[in-house]
Design a protein around this motif. Structure first.
Motif, short mmCIF file in Angstrom:
data_model
loop_
_atom_site.label_atom_id
_atom_site.label_comp_id
_atom_site.label_asym_id
_atom_site.label_seq_id
_atom_site.Cartn_x
_atom_site.Cartn_y
_atom_site.Cartn_z
N ALA A 387 0.80 -1.22 0.00
CA ALA A 387 0.00 0.00 0.00
C ALA A 387 0.84 1.27 0.00
CB ALA A 387 -0.93 0.01 1.21
N CYS A 388 0.30 2.28 -0.66
CA CYS A 388 0.76 3.67 -0.62
C CYS A 388 2.13 3.89 -1.26
CB CYS A 388 0.76 4.20 0.81
SG CYS A 388 -0.87 4.21 1.58
N THR A 389 3.16 3.17 -0.83
CA THR A 389 4.49 3.37 -1.40
C THR A 389 4.74 2.47 -2.60
OG1 THR A 389 5.40 1.78 0.18
CG2 THR A 389 5.48 4.10 0.80
N GLY A 390 4.14 1.28 -2.63
CA GLY A 390 4.40 0.32 -3.70
C GLY A 390 4.20 0.86 -5.09
N PRO A 391 3.07 1.55 -5.38
CA PRO A 391 2.84 2.06 -6.73
C PRO A 391 3.89 3.08 -7.18
CG PRO A 391 0.79 1.97 -5.50
CD PRO A 391 1.88 1.70 -4.52
N LEU A 392 4.38 3.89 -6.26
CA LEU A 392 5.39 4.89 -6.61
C LEU A 392 6.75 4.24 -6.82
CD1 LEU A 392 4.08 7.49 -4.07
CD2 LEU A 392 4.31 7.96 -6.52
N LEU A 393 7.11 3.33 -5.94
CA LEU A 393 8.41 2.67 -6.07
C LEU A 393 8.47 1.79 -7.32
CD1 LEU A 393 9.04 1.71 -2.33
CD2 LEU A 393 10.09 3.58 -3.64
N ALA A 394 7.33 1.28 -7.75
CA ALA A 394 7.29 0.42 -8.93
C ALA A 394 7.66 1.16 -10.21
CB ALA A 394 5.91 -0.22 -9.08
N MET A 395 7.63 2.50 -10.17
CA MET A 395 7.93 3.28 -11.37
C MET A 395 9.42 3.61 -11.50
SD MET A 395 4.70 5.84 -11.92
CE MET A 395 4.67 6.58 -10.29
N GLY A 396 10.24 3.12 -10.59
CA GLY A 396 11.68 3.32 -10.73
C GLY A 396 12.08 4.78 -10.78
N VAL A 397 11.67 5.55 -9.79
CA VAL A 397 11.88 7.00 -9.80
C VAL A 397 13.30 7.35 -9.35
CG1 VAL A 397 11.07 9.21 -8.88
CG2 VAL A 397 9.44 7.34 -9.28
N THR A 398 13.97 8.20 -10.14
CA THR A 398 15.30 8.71 -9.80
C THR A 398 15.28 10.23 -9.91
OG1 THR A 398 16.37 6.72 -10.69
CG2 THR A 398 17.76 8.66 -10.34
N GLY A 399 15.64 10.90 -8.82
CA GLY A 399 15.57 12.36 -8.76
C GLY A 399 16.91 13.03 -8.95
N ARG A 400 17.11 14.13 -8.22
CA ARG A 400 18.35 14.90 -8.35
C ARG A 400 19.58 14.05 -8.00
NH1 ARG A 400 17.34 20.21 -9.06
NH2 ARG A 400 15.56 21.17 -8.00
N ASP A 401 20.64 14.30 -8.74
CA ASP A 401 21.94 13.70 -8.44
C ASP A 401 21.87 12.17 -8.33
OD1 ASP A 401 23.09 16.30 -8.23
OD2 ASP A 401 22.31 16.44 -6.18
N GLY A 402 20.98 11.58 -9.12
CA GLY A 402 20.89 10.12 -9.13
C GLY A 402 20.24 9.51 -7.91
N LEU A 403 19.56 10.33 -7.11
CA LEU A 403 18.92 9.82 -5.89
C LEU A 403 17.70 8.99 -6.26
CD1 LEU A 403 18.57 9.73 -2.79
CD2 LEU A 403 17.21 11.85 -3.00
N ARG A 404 17.71 7.73 -5.90
CA ARG A 404 16.59 6.84 -6.15
C ARG A 404 15.54 7.01 -5.04
NH1 ARG A 404 17.96 1.92 -5.10
NH2 ARG A 404 16.43 0.86 -6.41
N LEU A 405 14.28 7.04 -5.45
CA LEU A 405 13.22 7.15 -4.46
C LEU A 405 13.27 5.96 -3.50
CD1 LEU A 405 10.78 8.87 -3.55
CD2 LEU A 405 9.34 7.41 -5.01
N ALA A 406 13.62 4.80 -4.03
CA ALA A 406 13.72 3.60 -3.18
C ALA A 406 14.76 3.80 -2.08
CB ALA A 406 14.07 2.39 -4.04
N ASP A 407 15.85 4.51 -2.39
CA ASP A 407 16.87 4.77 -1.37
C ASP A 407 16.42 5.86 -0.42
OD1 ASP A 407 18.56 2.85 -2.48
OD2 ASP A 407 19.50 4.32 -3.83
N HIS A 408 15.78 6.89 -0.96
CA HIS A 408 15.28 7.98 -0.11
C HIS A 408 14.26 7.46 0.90
CE1 HIS A 408 14.58 12.12 0.95
NE2 HIS A 408 13.31 12.09 0.58
N TRP A 409 13.53 6.41 0.50
CA TRP A 409 12.49 5.83 1.36
C TRP A 409 12.93 4.50 1.97
CZ3 TRP A 409 7.25 6.52 -1.72
CH2 TRP A 409 6.93 7.89 -1.76
N ALA A 410 14.23 4.29 2.06
CA ALA A 410 14.72 3.00 2.57
C ALA A 410 14.24 2.71 3.98
CB ALA A 410 16.26 2.97 2.52
N ASP A 411 14.04 3.77 4.79
CA ASP A 411 13.56 3.61 6.16
C ASP A 411 12.07 3.94 6.29
OD1 ASP A 411 16.10 2.87 7.10
OD2 ASP A 411 16.69 4.98 7.27
N GLY A 412 11.38 4.06 5.17
CA GLY A 412 9.98 4.43 5.16
C GLY A 412 9.77 5.71 4.37
N PRO A 413 8.54 6.00 3.97
CA PRO A 413 8.29 7.17 3.13
C PRO A 413 8.67 8.47 3.82
CG PRO A 413 6.23 6.30 4.00
CD PRO A 413 7.30 5.31 4.34
N ARG A 414 9.17 9.39 3.02
CA ARG A 414 9.51 10.74 3.47
C ARG A 414 8.90 11.70 2.47
NH1 ARG A 414 13.00 11.03 7.31
NH2 ARG A 414 13.41 13.22 6.81
#
Length: 569
Positions: A387-414
């Motif tokens: 729930a909630c995070t799965g649909p966003l993480l499934a899109m393989g999001v990468t932001g500034r400076d190569g920051l992966r959303l999966a890494d940004h949320w490694a300890d839970g959504p922020r």
């Protein structure tokens, strides 16, 4: 004005074609005049209601409320046949909306987004599809949903099963016949409970494999009353205003302050009344301290257990169906019709797989830890969602400076406001984690988020900017705030609640929803705008100044408030 996109780019990409995606296309394309392209993996519009076609699939918010509020003609022309409409009717409604506002021409179906990558130099997102096509846009609006990625089964061997396997979250379009079949179903959450009630009517034999029993209560469905429908349509503006000022997004107003401040007789009277009236009234419209005080919660939990025993003939089966060990409401309370009566059928069996866990799926059925094997022709998986995070993480999001959303949320959504994340500019997460989302009426929550997004884009255009992103400090404060709110409730007391990410092995444990209520959330969003988009960094292109104020903020906020007041008048 929004910066003109380079050739082969769009102003905005929308992900999804359910309630969120359709409204986003309409607002961004038709109101803001942006060049918009939407994508959906499905073959047509509908989102959740395109995929969730399992027997018994039905909304748990009254139909009159579970609908768009942005267009009064749409509200007046649509007729709901039932108080709580079923999946086919909701899908027809969304198809009607798509046709009425000519939305399909801006949507590419059967197209899944597998990566989203931010180009800092160009201030553009690149969306790559499963077939390798790349599309660029200044803004991405994710309407991917909160419950759209089915949870993977926690046991091996599904691929070895010789019979038919169906998932409630991805049901086939063709009718599935259970007549004369040995059917096993895993899971007794909302989807499982709805499916069990229907499958039990036709299956040769249905075996329910239950790990954690649920506090299911009557939905109270019935055909729409013409007089009531006429009154609701005449008073729709007041209904919507009351809904937006209610915690759950429905205009309930009968809740008493405390279950502990009344006599046992009065408490029973209130519980009986809300039980009989159905829907979420027992949960949200009986006593205000049920979700906050364990002793108060114990009163309603005990009441539900007693009602289960009244409806189930076999006391041993009733004992297994009656939840113990966690508070009522700390998981989304399922609503049911004749669910408990299904277990009175000689063709329905209940197996406790908490005491005797599932070891594996075999070619013939399901094997339990003690070696017992249950043979099935059909296996139904109602095992829930990431729930909630799965649909966003499934899109393989990468932001500034190569920051992966999966890494940004490694300890839970922020997130900030449950809408954006620091390091991921111009990415709007509609009803994202740490927003009211699933604890609010979703169509209204979606409208609120998309209206906020559209206002932000108007503000950028008015001030000559085209990039918006939360600051790390604002994100930190919002995460801390949502955690603090959760600790004030009983939600952390549930060992398996998906509200806390506890239903998925290995998923970080952090509250996924904002628990301050929709009115408080909307007030905070208005305050953010009134203070010049406080907590957001607004900039032009790849330059990122800290200046996030503008002269027209107060005027625009006033205009937006006035527009909503006119719409509700």
């Amino acid at each position: 004005m929004v910066t003109s996109p380079a050739p082969d780019t769009r102003d905005a990409i929308v992900v999804g074609a359910g309630f969120a995606g359709l409204y986003a296309v309409h607002v961004l394309r038709d109101d803001l005049g942006l060049d918009v392209l939407a994508f959906d993996a499905a073959g047509d519009v509908g989102g959740t209601w395109y995929w969730n076609r399992y027997p018994g699939a039905r909304v748990d918010i009254e139909s009159v409320h579970y609908s768009y509020s942005f267009d009064d003609d749409l509200q007046q022309e649509w007729h709901w046949s039932e108080r709580f409409c079923a999946q086919p009717e909701i899908l027809r409604y969304l198809e009607h909306v798509a046709e009425r506002f000519d939305l399909r021409r801006s949507i590419r179906f059967r197209t899944r987004i597998t990566s989203l990558t931010w180009d800092d130099a160009a201030s553009l997102w690149t969306a790559t599809t499963a077939t390798g096509e790349a599309h660029r846009a200044r803004y991405v609006i994710s309407g991917a949903g909160t419950l759209s990625v089915p949870k993977k089964p926690e046991f091996p061997g599904i691929e070895d099963f010789a019979g038919e396997v169906y998932s409630t979250g991805h049901w086939p379009h063709e009718e599935v016949s259970f007549a004369g079949k040995r059917v096993g179903i895993v899971g007794v959450g909302s989807s499982g409970i709805q499916a069990i009630s229907e499958i039990a009517k036709t299956a040769g034999h249905l075996t329910v494999l239950q790990r954690t029993p649920n506090y299911a209560t009557p939905i109270g469905n019935h055909p729409t009353d013409p007089a009531q429908e006429a009154a609701e349509k005449a008073g729709y503006a007041a209904i919507r205003a009351a809904s937006r000022n209610h915690f759950l997004g429905v205009p309930y107003s009968d809740a008493q302050p405390s279950a502990l401040a009344v006599t046992p007789e009065e408490r029973r009277r209130v519980f009986d009344d809300r039980w009989d009236r159905g829907g979420f009234r027992l949960f949200i419209d009986s006593f205000g301290d049920i979700l906050f005080d364990r002793a108060a919660n114990d009163t309603v939990a005990g009441y539900i257990r007693d009602r289960i025993h009244e409806r189930v003939d076999d006391p041993a089966v009733a004992d297994l169906l009656a939840p113990e060990g966690y508070p009522y409401g700390t998981k989304r309370p399922p609503l049911e019709t004749d669910y408990y009566e299904a277990y009175n059928r000689p063709t329905v069996s209940l197996v406790d797989v908490r005491a005797n866990p599932i070891d594996a799926v075999t070619p013939r059925g399901v094997r339990l830890a003690d070696g017992t094997e249950h043979e099935f022709d059909i296996l139904v998986l109602a095992t829930g969602f990431d729930a909630c995070t799965g649909p966003l993480l499934a899109m393989g999001v990468t932001g500034r400076d190569g920051l992966r959303l999966a890494d940004h949320w490694a300890d839970g959504p922020r997130t900030y406001l449950g809408l954006m994340a620091s390091g991921f500019p111009n990415l709007f997460m509609i009803t994202g984690p740490q927003s009211p989302s699933v604890l609010y009426n979703m169509p209204l929550a979606i409208e609120d988020h998309i209206d906020f997004t559209a206002d932000a884009l108007r503000h950028l255009r008015a001030t000559g900017r085209d990039v918006v992103e939360p600051t790390a400090e604002a994100e930190d404060e919002w995460v801390a705030h949502t955690e603090e709110l959760a600790r004030a409730t009983l939600l952390p007391d549930s060992p398996t609640s998906w509200y806390m990410g506890r239903n998925v092995p290995g998923k970080p444990r952090r509250v996924l929803v904002y628990l301050g209520g929709a009115p408080a959330y909307r007030a905070r969003c208005d305050e953010v705008v009134a203070r010049g988009y406080e907590g957001f960094r607004l900039s032009a292109g790849s330059d990122h100044p800290a200046d996030d104020t503008a002269d027209d903020t107060a005027d625009h906020t006033a205009d937006r408030t006035a527009d909503r007041a006119v719409a509700q008048a």
